[in-house]
Design a protein around this motif. Structure first.
Motif, PDB file in Angstrom:
ATOM      1  N   SER A 121       0.854  -1.193   0.000  1.00 29.81           N
ATOM      2  CA  SER A 121       0.000   0.000   0.000  1.00 29.81           C
ATOM      3  C   SER A 121       0.888   1.241   0.000  1.00 29.81           C
ATOM      4  CB  SER A 121      -0.915   0.008   1.226  1.00 29.81           C
ATOM      5  OG  SER A 121      -0.158   0.054   2.421  1.00 29.81           O
ATOM      6  N   GLN A 122       0.494   2.247  -0.784  1.00 29.47           N
ATOM      7  CA  GLN A 122       1.349   3.424  -0.976  1.00 29.47           C
ATOM      8  C   GLN A 122       0.469   4.651  -1.182  1.00 29.47           C
ATOM      9  OE1 GLN A 122       5.036   3.098  -1.699  1.00 29.47           O
ATOM     10  NE2 GLN A 122       4.927   5.256  -1.207  1.00 29.47           N
ATOM     11  N   PHE A 123       0.008   5.256  -0.088  1.00 31.74           N
ATOM     12  CA  PHE A 123      -0.889   6.402  -0.219  1.00 31.74           C
ATOM     13  C   PHE A 123      -0.229   7.577  -0.915  1.00 31.74           C
ATOM     14  CE2 PHE A 123       1.282   7.735   3.588  1.00 31.74           C
ATOM     15  CZ  PHE A 123       1.230   9.118   3.557  1.00 31.74           C
ATOM     16  N   LYS A 168       0.487  20.039  -7.524  1.00 31.62           N
ATOM     17  CA  LYS A 168       0.153  21.220  -8.324  1.00 31.62           C
ATOM     18  C   LYS A 168       0.582  22.521  -7.677  1.00 31.62           C
ATOM     19  CE  LYS A 168      -3.669  19.297 -10.909  1.00 31.62           C
ATOM     20  NZ  LYS A 168      -5.077  19.375 -11.249  1.00 31.62           N
ATOM     21  N   LYS A 169       0.434  22.611  -6.358  1.00 29.97           N
ATOM     22  CA  LYS A 169       0.757  23.854  -5.659  1.00 29.97           C
ATOM     23  C   LYS A 169       1.956  23.651  -4.740  1.00 29.97           C
ATOM     24  CE  LYS A 169      -3.762  26.049  -5.369  1.00 29.97           C
ATOM     25  NZ  LYS A 169      -4.768  26.562  -4.427  1.00 29.97           N
ATOM     26  N   GLY A 170       2.885  24.552  -4.800  1.00 28.88           N
ATOM     27  CA  GLY A 170       4.011  24.527  -3.875  1.00 28.88           C
ATOM     28  C   GLY A 170       4.890  23.312  -4.009  1.00 28.88           C
ATOM     29  N   ASN A 171       5.704  23.087  -2.976  1.00 22.70           N
ATOM     30  CA  ASN A 171       6.670  21.988  -2.989  1.00 22.70           C
ATOM     31  C   ASN A 171       6.324  20.872  -2.016  1.00 22.70           C
ATOM     32  OD1 ASN A 171       8.380  23.119  -4.950  1.00 22.70           O
ATOM     33  ND2 ASN A 171       9.197  24.512  -3.414  1.00 22.70           N
ATOM     34  N   ARG A 172       5.286  21.085  -1.206  1.00 17.40           N
ATOM     35  CA  ARG A 172       4.879  20.033  -0.284  1.00 17.40           C
ATOM     36  C   ARG A 172       3.664  19.318  -0.874  1.00 17.40           C
ATOM     37  NH1 ARG A 172       3.309  20.331   6.110  1.00 17.40           N
ATOM     38  NH2 ARG A 172       2.804  18.118   6.230  1.00 17.40           N
ATOM     39  N   PRO A 173       3.781  18.005  -1.138  1.00 21.00           N
ATOM     40  CA  PRO A 173       2.671  17.269  -1.736  1.00 21.00           C
ATOM     41  C   PRO A 173       1.446  17.263  -0.824  1.00 21.00           C
ATOM     42  CG  PRO A 173       4.684  15.975  -1.821  1.00 21.00           C
ATOM     43  CD  PRO A 173       4.959  17.160  -0.950  1.00 21.00           C
ATOM     44  N   SER A 174       0.288  17.270  -1.440  1.00 18.76           N
ATOM     45  CA  SER A 174      -0.971  17.137  -0.721  1.00 18.76           C
ATOM     46  C   SER A 174      -1.489  15.724  -0.949  1.00 18.76           C
ATOM     47  CB  SER A 174      -1.992  18.148  -1.252  1.00 18.76           C
ATOM     48  OG  SER A 174      -3.282  17.844  -0.764  1.00 18.76           O
ATOM     49  N   TYR A 175      -1.969  15.110   0.116  1.00 17.44           N
ATOM     50  CA  TYR A 175      -2.480  13.739   0.030  1.00 17.44           C
ATOM     51  C   TYR A 175      -3.990  13.693   0.243  1.00 17.44           C
ATOM     52  CZ  TYR A 175       2.476  12.933   0.457  1.00 17.44           C
ATOM     53  OH  TYR A 175       3.821  12.969   0.260  1.00 17.44           O
ATOM     54  N   ILE A 176      -4.644  14.793  -0.020  1.00 12.56           N
ATOM     55  CA  ILE A 176      -6.085  14.898   0.219  1.00 12.56           C
ATOM     56  C   ILE A 176      -6.890  13.894  -0.609  1.00 12.56           C
ATOM     57  CG2 ILE A 176      -6.589  16.701  -1.483  1.00 12.56           C
ATOM     58  CD1 ILE A 176      -8.312  17.982   0.879  1.00 12.56           C
ATOM     59  N   ARG A 177      -6.353  13.461  -1.746  1.00 19.83           N
ATOM     60  CA  ARG A 177      -7.059  12.492  -2.603  1.00 19.83           C
ATOM     61  C   ARG A 177      -6.953  11.062  -2.097  1.00 19.83           C
ATOM     62  NH1 ARG A 177      -4.871  12.665  -8.228  1.00 19.83           N
ATOM     63  NH2 ARG A 177      -6.348  10.983  -8.486  1.00 19.83           N
ATOM     64  N   ALA A 178      -6.001  10.800  -1.220  1.00 23.25           N
ATOM     65  CA  ALA A 178      -5.828   9.438  -0.708  1.00 23.25           C
ATOM     66  C   ALA A 178      -7.018   9.051   0.166  1.00 23.25           C
ATOM     67  CB  ALA A 178      -4.530   9.332   0.094  1.00 23.25           C
ATOM     68  N   ALA A 179      -7.472   7.816   0.012  1.00 27.40           N
ATOM     69  CA  ALA A 179      -8.619   7.334   0.773  1.00 27.40           C
ATOM     70  C   ALA A 179      -8.285   7.193   2.251  1.00 27.40           C
ATOM     71  CB  ALA A 179      -9.073   5.987   0.220  1.00 27.40           C
ATOM     72  N   GLY A 235      -0.322   1.106   6.450  1.00 29.74           N
ATOM     73  CA  GLY A 235      -0.010   2.182   7.384  1.00 29.74           C
ATOM     74  C   GLY A 235       1.298   2.035   8.138  1.00 29.74           C
ATOM     75  N   ALA A 236       2.005   0.931   7.960  1.00 32.76           N
ATOM     76  CA  ALA A 236       3.269   0.711   8.680  1.00 32.76           C
ATOM     77  C   ALA A 236       4.418   1.430   7.982  1.00 32.76           C
ATOM     78  CB  ALA A 236       3.571  -0.784   8.755  1.00 32.76           C
ATOM     79  N   ASP A 237       5.491   1.645   8.722  1.00 34.49           N
ATOM     80  CA  ASP A 237       6.739   2.158   8.159  1.00 34.49           C
ATOM     81  C   ASP A 237       7.471   0.946   7.584  1.00 34.49           C
ATOM     82  OD1 ASP A 237       8.994   3.609   7.470  1.00 34.49           O
ATOM     83  OD2 ASP A 237       9.785   3.641   9.518  1.00 34.49           O
ATOM     84  N   MET A 238       7.437   0.821   6.269  1.00 38.47           N
ATOM     85  CA  MET A 238       7.973  -0.368   5.604  1.00 38.47           C
ATOM     86  C   MET A 238       9.269  -0.048   4.866  1.00 38.47           C
ATOM     87  SD  MET A 238       4.417  -1.916   4.054  1.00 38.47           S
ATOM     88  CE  MET A 238       3.636  -0.349   3.653  1.00 38.47           C
ATOM     89  N   LYS A 239      10.154  -0.994   4.875  1.00 38.10           N
ATOM     90  CA  LYS A 239      11.392  -0.926   4.096  1.00 38.10           C
ATOM     91  C   LYS A 239      11.254  -1.942   2.971  1.00 38.10           C
ATOM     92  CE  LYS A 239      12.901   1.759   7.344  1.00 38.10           C
ATOM     93  NZ  LYS A 239      12.260   3.040   7.349  1.00 38.10           N
TER      94      LYS A 239
END
Length: 150
Positions: free
Chosen positions: A77-79, A86-97, A127-131
């Motif tokens: 899984s990779q949200f 589109k805006k600025g340099n910090r990605p927005s994840y608002i579209r992620a479920a 949701g885990a921190d995966m390597k």
């Protein structure tokens, strides 16, 4: 749903120093899910993934599917695949479920791939921190988005 499919010689996912899943030749798939995604989207992706002919035949031509080579699949899984830049340099994840939408659809996608493949599919942990480690074979990397089906 959006996926990044990588043809791999091997891949694994480690969580808290422990290997959760490992595969040999096959696909390592990153999957991002948005609120509007449905089981229909997952079904369409499963069909495309299982039929994708990117493995070499006896003539060295990419003409064989994961089913033809009896390969393995690891799904992570990779949200962040749903990031908007589109805006600025910090990605927005608002579209992620949200989790209550994404987890059942992620699990459904993995179950359907497993049924089609005829063997268990390796997974990470939502949701885990995966390597994630992989050896991309080719390199071959294919991106698909169910919003671009037609």
């Amino acid at each position: 749903m959006r996926v990044v499919i990588q043809r791999v010689s091997h891949a694994s996912v480690t969580i808290d120093g422990r290997c959760k899943s490992a595969i040999q030749e096959g696909f390592m798939i990153l999957v991002g899910i948005e609120e509007a995604d449905t089981q229909e989207d997952a079904n369409w992706l499963c069909k495309k993934v299982l039929g994708l002919r990117v493995f070499d035949d006896e003539n060295g031509v990419m003409n064989r599917s994961i089913l033809d080579i009896q390969g393995e699949i690891l799904v992570i899984s990779q949200f962040t695949l749903m990031a908007s830049t589109k805006k600025g340099n910090r990605p927005s994840y608002i579209r992620a479920a949200r989790h209550e939408t994404a987890i059942p659809l992620y699990e459904y996608f993995c179950e359907e791939l497993s049924k089609g493949l005829g063997k268990p599919v390796g997974t990470g942990e939502f949701g885990a921190d995966m390597k994630v480690e992989l050896l991309n074979n080719g390199p071959v990397t294919i991106c698909m988005d169910t919003k671009n089906k037609e």
